[in-house]
Motif scaffolding. Structure first.
Motif, short mmCIF file in Angstrom:
data_model
loop_
_atom_site.label_atom_id
_atom_site.label_comp_id
_atom_site.label_asym_id
_atom_site.label_seq_id
_atom_site.Cartn_x
_atom_site.Cartn_y
_atom_site.Cartn_z
N GLU A 139 36.03 -34.96 -29.09
CA GLU A 139 35.52 -34.52 -30.40
C GLU A 139 34.12 -35.08 -30.60
O GLU A 139 33.86 -36.25 -30.34
CB GLU A 139 36.44 -34.98 -31.53
N GLN A 140 33.22 -34.20 -31.09
CA GLN A 140 31.84 -34.61 -31.34
C GLN A 140 31.19 -33.59 -32.27
O GLN A 140 31.19 -32.39 -31.98
CB GLN A 140 31.05 -34.70 -30.03
N ALA A 141 30.63 -34.05 -33.36
CA ALA A 141 29.93 -33.16 -34.28
C ALA A 141 28.55 -32.83 -33.72
O ALA A 141 27.94 -33.64 -33.01
CB ALA A 141 29.80 -33.82 -35.65
N ALA A 142 28.07 -31.65 -34.06
CA ALA A 142 26.70 -31.25 -33.71
C ALA A 142 25.72 -32.05 -34.57
O ALA A 142 26.13 -32.63 -35.59
CB ALA A 142 26.52 -29.75 -33.94
N PRO A 143 24.43 -32.10 -34.19
CA PRO A 143 23.46 -32.83 -35.02
C PRO A 143 23.43 -32.38 -36.48
O PRO A 143 23.13 -33.17 -37.36
CB PRO A 143 22.12 -32.54 -34.32
N ASN A 144 23.78 -31.11 -36.75
CA ASN A 144 23.78 -30.62 -38.14
C ASN A 144 25.10 -30.90 -38.85
O ASN A 144 25.30 -30.48 -39.99
CB ASN A 144 23.46 -29.12 -38.20
N GLY A 145 26.04 -31.60 -38.19
CA GLY A 145 27.31 -31.97 -38.80
C GLY A 145 28.46 -31.02 -38.52
O GLY A 145 29.60 -31.31 -38.91
N THR A 146 28.21 -29.91 -37.86
CA THR A 146 29.28 -28.96 -37.55
C THR A 146 30.29 -29.62 -36.62
O THR A 146 29.92 -30.22 -35.61
CB THR A 146 28.71 -27.69 -36.87
N GLU A 147 31.58 -29.50 -36.97
CA GLU A 147 32.62 -30.10 -36.15
C GLU A 147 32.74 -29.34 -34.83
O GLU A 147 32.59 -28.12 -34.79
CB GLU A 147 33.96 -30.08 -36.87
N GLY A 148 33.02 -30.08 -33.76
CA GLY A 148 33.18 -29.44 -32.47
C GLY A 148 33.55 -30.46 -31.41
O GLY A 148 34.08 -31.53 -31.71
N PHE A 149 33.23 -30.11 -30.18
CA PHE A 149 33.58 -30.94 -29.03
C PHE A 149 32.40 -31.02 -28.07
O PHE A 149 31.60 -30.09 -27.99
CB PHE A 149 34.74 -30.33 -28.24
N PHE A 150 32.35 -32.11 -27.30
CA PHE A 150 31.52 -32.12 -26.11
C PHE A 150 32.49 -31.79 -24.99
O PHE A 150 33.45 -32.52 -24.74
CB PHE A 150 30.81 -33.46 -25.89
N ARG A 151 32.27 -30.63 -24.35
CA ARG A 151 33.17 -30.11 -23.32
C ARG A 151 32.54 -30.32 -21.95
O ARG A 151 31.37 -30.01 -21.75
CB ARG A 151 33.41 -28.62 -23.57
N LEU A 152 33.32 -30.85 -21.01
CA LEU A 152 32.90 -31.04 -19.64
C LEU A 152 33.70 -30.08 -18.76
O LEU A 152 34.92 -30.04 -18.86
CB LEU A 152 33.17 -32.48 -19.17
N THR A 153 33.01 -29.34 -17.90
CA THR A 153 33.69 -28.39 -17.04
C THR A 153 33.24 -28.57 -15.59
O THR A 153 32.04 -28.52 -15.31
CB THR A 153 33.41 -26.93 -17.47
N PHE A 154 34.20 -28.79 -14.70
CA PHE A 154 33.97 -28.76 -13.26
C PHE A 154 34.35 -27.36 -12.81
O PHE A 154 35.45 -26.88 -13.14
CB PHE A 154 34.85 -29.78 -12.53
N TYR A 155 33.47 -26.70 -12.05
CA TYR A 155 33.75 -25.33 -11.60
C TYR A 155 33.15 -25.11 -10.22
O TYR A 155 32.44 -25.97 -9.70
CB TYR A 155 33.24 -24.31 -12.63
N ASP A 156 33.44 -23.94 -9.65
CA ASP A 156 33.02 -23.64 -8.27
C ASP A 156 33.41 -24.80 -7.34
O ASP A 156 32.64 -25.23 -6.48
CB ASP A 156 31.51 -23.38 -8.16
N ILE A 157 34.61 -25.32 -7.52
CA ILE A 157 35.10 -26.47 -6.77
C ILE A 157 35.57 -26.01 -5.39
O ILE A 157 36.40 -25.11 -5.29
CB ILE A 157 36.25 -27.16 -7.52
N SER A 158 35.02 -26.64 -4.35
CA SER A 158 35.47 -26.35 -2.99
C SER A 158 35.25 -27.61 -2.15
O SER A 158 34.67 -28.59 -2.63
CB SER A 158 34.68 -25.18 -2.39
N LYS A 159 35.66 -27.56 -0.90
CA LYS A 159 35.45 -28.70 0.00
C LYS A 159 33.96 -28.93 0.28
O LYS A 159 33.57 -30.00 0.71
CB LYS A 159 36.20 -28.50 1.32
N SER A 160 33.11 -27.93 0.01
CA SER A 160 31.67 -28.10 0.27
C SER A 160 30.90 -28.60 -0.95
O SER A 160 29.73 -28.95 -0.83
CB SER A 160 31.06 -26.79 0.78
#
Length: 189
Positions: A139-160
């Motif tokens: 959970e993390q509010a935006a600088p203007n106070g809007t409620e939200g999230f800081f979302r972390l996404t791992f993608y294009d995951i492969s052995k390389s």
């Protein structure tokens, strides 16, 4: 004397078997413990080291020049958790300890950094999705106070390698504002 030798062998065997999934010469990044929740392998493709480039969004909306970093992953706690560490060209470092808690069916990720030491670590939580992405929220509010999230996404995951993006999203996830991107390529490719 024979009893002492047998006792020392038993103690040595017990200690070795208790920690048999930690880092070793044969497995420098440890191994997943078969007694861990099956989700311990969610990060399996990332275990090891990658050469990465990191870019962040500036205040004016532009992106910084890519910064070189190494991102290393390993199994810890005798293969029951995952730890990662970043080593950046500017001399700063950060890392996380990732534990899957079966009772809540979620990953909990505790982050720490040499630039921002803290008495309490920020925590993200989430899961691996059907599409193979790993998505975590705090959970993390935006600088203007809007409620939200800081979302972390791992993608294009492969052995390389893999990609990662950090972005602010509103509660409905209809507003998405990326602030940090990392692209990684495995060192031994």
């Amino acid at each position: 004397m024979k009893q002492l030798t047998n006792l020392l062998f038993l103690v040595s065997f017990t200690v070795f078997s208790q920690y048999s999934y930690n880092s070793s010469e044969a497995f420098p990044f440890g191994q997943a413990n078969p007694e861990a929740p099956k989700q311990i392998t969610d990060y399996e493709a990332m275990i090891g080291s990658c050469n990465c480039t990191s870019t962040r969004r500036n205040q004016d909306g532009t992106w910084t020049e890519p910064e070189a970093m190494t991102w290393t992953w390993k199994y810890i706690l005798n293969g029951m958790a995952v730890q990662d560490e970043t080593l950046k060209a500017d001399g700063s470092h950060s890392g996380s300890i990732r534990q899957f808690i079966a009772d809540s069916s979620r990953w909990y990720v505790h982050w720490y950094s040499s630039k921002t030491p803290s008495t309490t670590f920020p925590t993200w939580e989430g899961n691996k999705k059907e599409n193979g992405n790993i998505v975590l929220y705090k959970e993390q509010a935006a600088p203007n106070g809007t409620e939200g999230f800081f979302r972390l996404t791992f993608y294009d995951i492969s052995k390389s390698g893999y990609k990662w993006v950090g972005e602010w999203v509103d509660k409905s996830e209809s507003v998405v504002f990326p602030t940090w991107k990392i692209d990684c390529i495995r060192e031994d490719n």
